[in-house]
Design an enzyme around this catalytic site. Structure first.
Site, PDB file in Angstrom:
ATOM      1  N   ASN A  70       1.684  33.625  28.169  1.00  0.00           N
ATOM      2  CA  ASN A  70       0.812  32.444  28.148  1.00  0.00           C
ATOM      3  C   ASN A  70      -0.470  32.754  28.913  1.00  0.00           C
ATOM      4  O   ASN A  70      -0.654  33.868  29.399  1.00  0.00           O
ATOM      5  CB  ASN A  70       1.541  31.239  28.748  1.00  0.00           C
ATOM      6  N   ASP A 115       9.277  30.033  28.513  1.00  0.00           N
ATOM      7  CA  ASP A 115      10.522  29.278  28.324  1.00  0.00           C
ATOM      8  C   ASP A 115      11.508  30.008  27.416  1.00  0.00           C
ATOM      9  O   ASP A 115      12.694  29.690  27.400  1.00  0.00           O
ATOM     10  CB  ASP A 115      10.211  27.892  27.732  1.00  0.00           C
ATOM     11  N   LYS A 168      10.602  15.688  36.053  1.00  0.00           N
ATOM     12  CA  LYS A 168      10.901  17.060  36.517  1.00  0.00           C
ATOM     13  C   LYS A 168      11.334  17.064  37.979  1.00  0.00           C
ATOM     14  O   LYS A 168      12.234  17.820  38.365  1.00  0.00           O
ATOM     15  CB  LYS A 168       9.680  17.963  36.332  1.00  0.00           C
ATOM     16  N   LYS A 193       8.768  50.357  18.356  1.00  0.00           N
ATOM     17  CA  LYS A 193       7.776  49.445  17.775  1.00  0.00           C
ATOM     18  C   LYS A 193       8.271  48.981  16.405  1.00  0.00           C
ATOM     19  O   LYS A 193       8.594  49.811  15.554  1.00  0.00           O
ATOM     20  CB  LYS A 193       6.434  50.178  17.655  1.00  0.00           C
ATOM     21  N   LYS A 249      15.022  18.490  38.581  1.00  0.00           N
ATOM     22  CA  LYS A 249      15.094  19.817  39.206  1.00  0.00           C
ATOM     23  C   LYS A 249      15.192  19.732  40.722  1.00  0.00           C
ATOM     24  O   LYS A 249      15.060  20.737  41.415  1.00  0.00           O
ATOM     25  CB  LYS A 249      13.913  20.668  38.755  1.00  0.00           C
ATOM     26  N   PHE A 282       5.688  22.898  39.647  1.00  0.00           N
ATOM     27  CA  PHE A 282       4.446  22.570  38.943  1.00  0.00           C
ATOM     28  C   PHE A 282       4.794  21.984  37.581  1.00  0.00           C
ATOM     29  O   PHE A 282       5.813  22.354  36.994  1.00  0.00           O
ATOM     30  CB  PHE A 282       3.587  23.837  38.766  1.00  0.00           C
TER      31      PHE A 282
HETATM   32  N1  CTP Z   1       9.930  27.029  35.527  1.00  0.00           N
HETATM   33  C1  CTP Z   1      10.918  27.891  35.972  1.00  0.00           C
HETATM   34  N2  CTP Z   1      11.655  28.594  35.087  1.00  0.00           N
HETATM   35  C2  CTP Z   1      11.455  28.449  33.755  1.00  0.00           C
HETATM   36  C3  CTP Z   1      10.451  27.556  33.297  1.00  0.00           C
HETATM   37  C4  CTP Z   1       9.710  26.865  34.206  1.00  0.00           C
HETATM   38  O1  CTP Z   1      11.100  28.024  37.177  1.00  0.00           O
HETATM   39  N3  CTP Z   1      12.184  29.148  32.912  1.00  0.00           N
HETATM   40  C5  CTP Z   1       9.157  26.262  36.529  1.00  0.00           C
HETATM   41  C6  CTP Z   1       7.694  26.573  36.630  1.00  0.00           C
HETATM   42  O2  CTP Z   1       7.434  27.587  37.571  1.00  0.00           O
HETATM   43  C7  CTP Z   1       7.089  25.235  37.068  1.00  0.00           C
HETATM   44  C8  CTP Z   1       8.031  24.227  36.482  1.00  0.00           C
HETATM   45  O3  CTP Z   1       9.234  24.929  36.137  1.00  0.00           O
HETATM   46  O4  CTP Z   1       7.144  25.091  38.477  1.00  0.00           O
HETATM   47  C9  CTP Z   1       7.571  23.464  35.288  1.00  0.00           C
HETATM   48  O5  CTP Z   1       7.283  24.255  34.234  1.00  0.00           O
HETATM   49  P1  CTP Z   1       7.038  23.584  32.805  1.00  0.00           P
HETATM   50  O6  CTP Z   1       6.895  24.697  31.825  1.00  0.00           O
HETATM   51  O7  CTP Z   1       5.952  22.557  32.893  1.00  0.00           O
HETATM   52  O8  CTP Z   1       8.402  22.786  32.639  1.00  0.00           O
HETATM   53  P2  CTP Z   1       9.610  22.898  31.711  1.00  0.00           P
HETATM   54  O9  CTP Z   1      10.815  22.846  32.536  1.00  0.00           O
HETATM   55  O10 CTP Z   1       9.445  24.051  30.797  1.00  0.00           O
HETATM   56  O11 CTP Z   1       9.566  21.514  30.963  1.00  0.00           O
HETATM   57  P3  CTP Z   1       8.973  21.029  29.570  1.00  0.00           P
HETATM   58  O12 CTP Z   1       9.026  22.153  28.621  1.00  0.00           O
HETATM   59  O13 CTP Z   1       9.923  19.910  29.280  1.00  0.00           O
HETATM   60  O14 CTP Z   1       7.591  20.519  29.865  1.00  0.00           O
END
Ligand code: CTP
Length: 408
Positions: free
Chosen positions: A214, A283, A341, A293, A345, A327
């Site tokens: 990302n 995610d 969240k 490759k 969490k 975050f």
């Molecule tokens: N985070 C994490 N591990 C993951 C994904 C996210 O620790 N596999 C943490 C990020 O570092 C951040 C927080 O989760 O502090 C929120 O990330 P975000 O991508 O906004 O949240 P998601 O849990 O992915 O929720 P959603 O997809 O429902 O927005």
């Protein structure tokens, strides 16, 4: 707050007059200091009229006109009476003098006597800006802790196009205004804390040469690391791949994937008293990604992806007394999503930001956030440089710790 505004000799010197005005609009009093070279480009009278103060020029003695002021100890007095030193435009010559401590005129002498924050806004030809000598001087000045407002890309007075244009006066003024939120260097209110920070994106391999990732730049997490360090904390920074240098004196653990990030975080969990999860963790991952490759074909390609470990959720289960800051980057329903969240969490604070706004979020130097707290509060923090946002996060976190203690 009082700003000493040093003006170097370059075509952009006229923009320093606009900067003086912008700083005053932000509520600063401004003392202009012109080098001899600057006076070749702009008259002291312009600054005297704008700031309502006599302008300091040249060397130590021989005030040469009504609008100028200088004496043999004046540089010490000016250094003591000002909170911030801003130099714009900072020419190659000035930057070299500052980097190496040459003190041949008022501005460079005052710089050596000055102990507060320094903001440098360079402007010059692109080739000069890219010259190894200049790069080395910038490295020295950055490591000294000065804030650099990078020059912008565009057509330059010399006819070339590239980096070197002085940043817009309003942008420089905002960076200076952001320093107001920064505690004085003496405020070491995080001594004894060990802060574990994650930053940047993760990269999930799709095959031997491709990955899923990302646009996170890591700037927010690195600003947090620097702020915690400045406040006296020990900092462990677990970082995904980014293009910025880590702050000095923080322990850095470099990782690529979410799985590696999870391992690094869990390895250091015991030592941490505060955990800040600024990383934009991917995610999804491709399990058993081929280690060669993958060749292209004319056929449609479908990829099967599996969820990555949710590091924040696991930390929420294991955190004990530690403060946990997550975050949330959202495109809608900012506060509700952040609250969800925070609950799900088990965080103590969620830093929520709308990622759809231009000039903020992932790749920007600035951010605008809402701090959603376990106590139920939601504190909006106006748009500001990420360093200022980082300090505000720790200010609120320290207050929150006291509030949570008194609830026990
Ligand atoms: N985070 C994490 N591990 C993951 C994904 C996210 O620790 N596999 C943490 C990020 O570092 C951040 C927080 O989760 O502090 C929120 O990330 P975000 O991508 O906004 O949240 P998601 O849990 O992915 O929720 P959603 O997809 O429902 O927005």
């Amino acid at each position: 707050m009082n700003v000493a505004l040093g003006v170097g000799g370059g075509v952009a010197a006229y923009k320093a007059a606009e900067l003086a005005r912008a700083l005053m609009e932000h509520g600063f009093t401004v003392q202009a200091i012109l080098t001899d070279a600057a006076r070749e480009f702009i008259q002291p009278l312009t600054f005297a009229a704008l700031t309502g103060r006599k302008v300091i020029t040249g060397l130590f003695s021989g005030a040469s006109s009504e609008d100028t002021l200088a004496s043999s100890v004046e540089h010490i007095r000016v250094a003591q009476e000002h909170d911030v030193l801003v130099i714009a435009p900072a020419t190659a010559d000035l930057l070299a003098k500052l980097a190496h401590g040459l003190a041949g005129d008022f501005l460079t002498t005052m710089y050596l006597a000055f102990t507060g924050p320094v903001v440098l806004a360079p402007a010059m030809n692109s080739n000069m800006w890219n010259h190894p000598a200049l790069r080395e001087n910038m490295r020295i000045l950055r490591e000294r802790g000065h804030t650099i407002v990078e020059p912008e890309d565009g057509p330059l007075a010399c006819g070339t196009i590239g980096p070197g244009r002085l940043a817009e006066p309003e942008k420089i003024a905002k960076v200076v205004a952001g320093l107001r939120n920064r505690p004085a260097a003496s405020k070491r209110d995080m001594e004894g804390e060990t802060v574990l920070i994650t930053a940047g994106p993760t990269q999930e391999p799709l095959d031997a040469v491709r990955y899923l990732s990302n646009r996170s730049s890591g700037k927010m997490g690195y600003a947090l690391a620097q702020a915690a360090r400045d406040r006296g904390a020990r900092v462990i920074l677990v970082s995904g791949p980014v293009h910025i240098d880590p702050p000095k004196d923080v322990e850095i653990v470099r990782v690529h994937t979410a799985v590696e990030m999870r391992e690094a975080v869990m390895d250091h969990l015991d030592e941490a008293t505060v955990i800040v999860k600024a990383a934009a963790v991917a995610d999804y991952q491709r399990l058993n990604a081929p280690n060669h490759k993958v060749k292209k074909t004319a056929a449609r390609l479908s990829l099967e992806l599996d969820p990555t470990p949710d590091i924040l959720a696991e930390l929420g289960r294991k955190k004990g007394d530690r403060l946990l800051v997550g975050f949330a980057a959202e495109t809608e329903n900012l506060i509700e999503e952040a609250r969800r969240k925070l609950e799900s969490k088990n965080c103590d604070m969620v830093v929520a930001n709308l990622v759809s706004q231009e000039g903020e979020g992932f790749e920007s130097d600035e951010n605008e956030v809402v701090l959603v707290l376990r106590t139920g509060e939601a504190i909006p923090v106006k748009r500001a440089p990420k360093t200022a946002i980082a300090h505000r996060i720790f200010d609120e976190m320290i207050k929150l710790r006291l509030a949570l203690h008194s609830l026990r």
